[in-house]
Design a protein around this motif. Sequence first.
Motif, PDB file in Angstrom:
ATOM      1  N   PRO A 142       0.828  -1.212   0.000  1.00  0.00           N
ATOM      2  CA  PRO A 142       0.000   0.000   0.000  1.00  0.00           C
ATOM      3  C   PRO A 142       0.860   1.259   0.000  1.00  0.00           C
ATOM      4  CG  PRO A 142      -0.757  -1.560   1.663  1.00  0.00           C
ATOM      5  CD  PRO A 142       0.548  -2.068   1.170  1.00  0.00           C
ATOM      6  N   VAL A 143       0.434   2.246  -0.776  1.00  0.00           N
ATOM      7  CA  VAL A 143       1.144   3.526  -0.831  1.00  0.00           C
ATOM      8  C   VAL A 143       0.478   4.459   0.167  1.00  0.00           C
ATOM      9  CG1 VAL A 143       1.788   5.489  -2.269  1.00  0.00           C
ATOM     10  CG2 VAL A 143       1.809   3.170  -3.220  1.00  0.00           C
ATOM     11  N   ARG A 144       1.106   4.640   1.307  1.00  0.00           N
ATOM     12  CA  ARG A 144       0.524   5.415   2.399  1.00  0.00           C
ATOM     13  C   ARG A 144       1.025   6.850   2.462  1.00  0.00           C
ATOM     14  NH1 ARG A 144      -1.947   1.908   6.006  1.00  0.00           N
ATOM     15  NH2 ARG A 144      -1.555  -0.314   5.568  1.00  0.00           N
ATOM     16  N   GLN A 145       2.056   7.173   1.692  1.00  0.00           N
ATOM     17  CA  GLN A 145       2.594   8.532   1.701  1.00  0.00           C
ATOM     18  C   GLN A 145       2.907   8.988   0.275  1.00  0.00           C
ATOM     19  OE1 GLN A 145       5.983   8.250   4.527  1.00  0.00           O
ATOM     20  NE2 GLN A 145       4.826   9.708   5.773  1.00  0.00           N
ATOM     21  N   MET A 173      -0.813  10.038   2.460  1.00  0.00           N
ATOM     22  CA  MET A 173      -1.683   9.974   1.293  1.00  0.00           C
ATOM     23  C   MET A 173      -3.130  10.117   1.741  1.00  0.00           C
ATOM     24  SD  MET A 173      -1.977   9.433  -2.057  1.00  0.00           S
ATOM     25  CE  MET A 173      -0.570   8.484  -2.693  1.00  0.00           C
ATOM     26  N   PRO A 174      -3.920  10.994   1.127  1.00  0.00           N
ATOM     27  CA  PRO A 174      -5.330  11.114   1.523  1.00  0.00           C
ATOM     28  C   PRO A 174      -6.108   9.854   1.175  1.00  0.00           C
ATOM     29  CG  PRO A 174      -4.890  12.400  -0.456  1.00  0.00           C
ATOM     30  CD  PRO A 174      -3.563  11.930   0.051  1.00  0.00           C
ATOM     31  N   CYS A 175      -7.030   9.484   2.058  1.00  0.00           N
ATOM     32  CA  CYS A 175      -7.912   8.340   1.805  1.00  0.00           C
ATOM     33  C   CYS A 175      -9.153   8.818   1.066  1.00  0.00           C
ATOM     34  CB  CYS A 175      -8.308   7.673   3.122  1.00  0.00           C
ATOM     35  SG  CYS A 175      -6.954   6.789   3.918  1.00  0.00           S
ATOM     36  N   PRO A 176      -9.844   7.919   0.383  1.00  0.00           N
ATOM     37  CA  PRO A 176     -11.060   8.303  -0.344  1.00  0.00           C
ATOM     38  C   PRO A 176     -12.084   8.966   0.551  1.00  0.00           C
ATOM     39  CG  PRO A 176     -10.357   6.119  -1.031  1.00  0.00           C
ATOM     40  CD  PRO A 176      -9.493   6.506   0.146  1.00  0.00           C
ATOM     41  N   ALA A 226       1.508  20.802   3.947  1.00  0.00           N
ATOM     42  CA  ALA A 226       0.105  20.400   3.757  1.00  0.00           C
ATOM     43  C   ALA A 226      -0.351  20.604   2.314  1.00  0.00           C
ATOM     44  CB  ALA A 226      -0.794  21.186   4.704  1.00  0.00           C
ATOM     45  N   LEU A 227       0.328  21.494   1.575  1.00  0.00           N
ATOM     46  CA  LEU A 227      -0.034  21.728   0.179  1.00  0.00           C
ATOM     47  C   LEU A 227       0.202  20.482  -0.668  1.00  0.00           C
ATOM     48  CD1 LEU A 227       1.381  25.323  -0.410  1.00  0.00           C
ATOM     49  CD2 LEU A 227      -1.022  24.635  -0.163  1.00  0.00           C
ATOM     50  N   LEU A 228       1.135  19.642  -0.255  1.00  0.00           N
ATOM     51  CA  LEU A 228       1.396  18.402  -0.987  1.00  0.00           C
ATOM     52  C   LEU A 228       0.200  17.459  -0.891  1.00  0.00           C
ATOM     53  CD1 LEU A 228       3.431  16.819  -2.641  1.00  0.00           C
ATOM     54  CD2 LEU A 228       4.475  16.024  -0.505  1.00  0.00           C
ATOM     55  N   GLY A 229      -0.376  17.350   0.303  1.00  0.00           N
ATOM     56  CA  GLY A 229      -1.576  16.544   0.461  1.00  0.00           C
ATOM     57  C   GLY A 229      -2.760  17.125  -0.282  1.00  0.00           C
ATOM     58  N   LEU A 230      -2.853  18.467  -0.294  1.00  0.00           N
ATOM     59  CA  LEU A 230      -3.918  19.119  -1.050  1.00  0.00           C
ATOM     60  C   LEU A 230      -3.779  18.825  -2.538  1.00  0.00           C
ATOM     61  CD1 LEU A 230      -6.307  21.089  -1.278  1.00  0.00           C
ATOM     62  CD2 LEU A 230      -4.635  22.964  -1.353  1.00  0.00           C
ATOM     63  N   GLY A 231      -2.559  18.851  -3.035  1.00  0.00           N
ATOM     64  CA  GLY A 231      -2.335  18.537  -4.439  1.00  0.00           C
ATOM     65  C   GLY A 231      -2.765  17.116  -4.776  1.00  0.00           C
ATOM     66  N   ALA A 232      -2.503  16.185  -3.851  1.00  0.00           N
ATOM     67  CA  ALA A 232      -2.929  14.804  -4.074  1.00  0.00           C
ATOM     68  C   ALA A 232      -4.453  14.704  -4.129  1.00  0.00           C
ATOM     69  CB  ALA A 232      -2.380  13.901  -2.969  1.00  0.00           C
ATOM     70  N   ARG A 233      -5.122  15.462  -3.274  1.00  0.00           N
ATOM     71  CA  ARG A 233      -6.589  15.455  -3.307  1.00  0.00           C
ATOM     72  C   ARG A 233      -7.122  16.055  -4.613  1.00  0.00           C
ATOM     73  NH1 ARG A 233      -9.310  14.237   1.232  1.00  0.00           N
ATOM     74  NH2 ARG A 233      -8.125  14.052   3.159  1.00  0.00           N
ATOM     75  N   LEU A 234      -6.550  17.187  -5.023  1.00  0.00           N
ATOM     76  CA  LEU A 234      -7.020  17.837  -6.240  1.00  0.00           C
ATOM     77  C   LEU A 234      -6.791  16.973  -7.477  1.00  0.00           C
ATOM     78  CD1 LEU A 234      -5.781  21.500  -5.623  1.00  0.00           C
ATOM     79  CD2 LEU A 234      -8.138  20.655  -5.523  1.00  0.00           C
TER      80      LEU A 234
END
Length: 406
Positions: A71-74, A88-91, A382-390
Amino acid sequence: MKTYDALVIGAGPAGSTAALMLARAGWAVSIVEKTRFPRRKVCGEFVSATSLPLLRKLGLEKAYLEQAGPPVRQVGVYSGKTRMAVDMPCPQDGTDLYGRALGREHLDALILNAADAAGAELWQPWKLTELIQVEDGFMGTAVADDTGERTSLAARIVIAAHGSWEQGALPTLPARAAPQISDLFAFKAHFRDCGLPAGLMPLLAFPGGYGGMVHSDGGRTSLSCCIRRDFLASCRHDYPEAKAAEAVIAHVRAACEGVDEALAGATLDAKCLSVGPIRPGIRAFRHDGIFTVGNAAGEAHPIVAEGISMAMQSSWLLCQRLVAHRNGILRGRGTAALAEDYADSWRRNFSQRVHVAALFAHIATRPAAAQLAVSLLKRAPALLGLGARLSGKAQPLGTFYRSDLG
């Protein structure tokens, strides 16, 4: 002549998903694939967590998880001396799922074998060389790769799942574009004994391009990247004794300390692959009985690692509609309305990913902009996680049916 309800062009994740869904719903389906499987292919290999429910509905989740990497968790960034990671953001549907990576030689065969078992008739390795519209559908000419044998295939509808990186005579294939210095060429390599931290998928930002690394199947680590035409020429000049892929990997290692350290004790597994130029963007949706899925419908820059997920999910969106309105579609009624509804749903699900990926790629391939972006991420991780969500890592697939579709 062979006659079918649906003719699918291409047996990658999009085409095989479509063939599997329609065959299980009782459609007479043919699928034409020009290459032999198993086949390696330039691809980031990552399947987002948002596609795991789809694999479950297809009855393939268990087999996929048994073969795929951890699993890719980060998600992270490697650029220059910078190495950073966030969760990594979850669904957003509340499931505690994480995406994984699986080599295309395994993933494509997994879905195609299921489509074959469901009753889809496979023409492989055959190539569709001609497709014309006739009164009751379409007529195609297929040629066997090994013998040159020719056959005619007739179908009420056509599903184009042949990707976007090639040119040809078919009406769904793109015209050849004039070369541009900003064209992106893609490369991929597998390594063993790689030092990439477990569960991490870093974005690689280097002069003139971007890439990613992820633990894949069988203990392999996949490194895939895209680089501008002008920077590729510079790489080949800087490493004149190396092949193009080797020169690019050397360029990436020199520019990303994290990559160089991860590959310090690694060994290359099989030869490197290359393709290009790639053509990201949203295509024109047809309304004449030809439906496009996967990269033939629209392609996000690989920087967001959503290609496989978009391919499979686009086929799900289309085939749900085809199955629900089978009687009308196979009688030649309601095709235009269904195509319009599918196109609308495709855009609602995927257009944000395409546009966000284009923005990220524009920044990453321009050294000054990339350096500024990395500095900003270091100040605000936190912008990195936001980018993953977007980019779609947490957005469940929506159906968006039109209420008046009939």
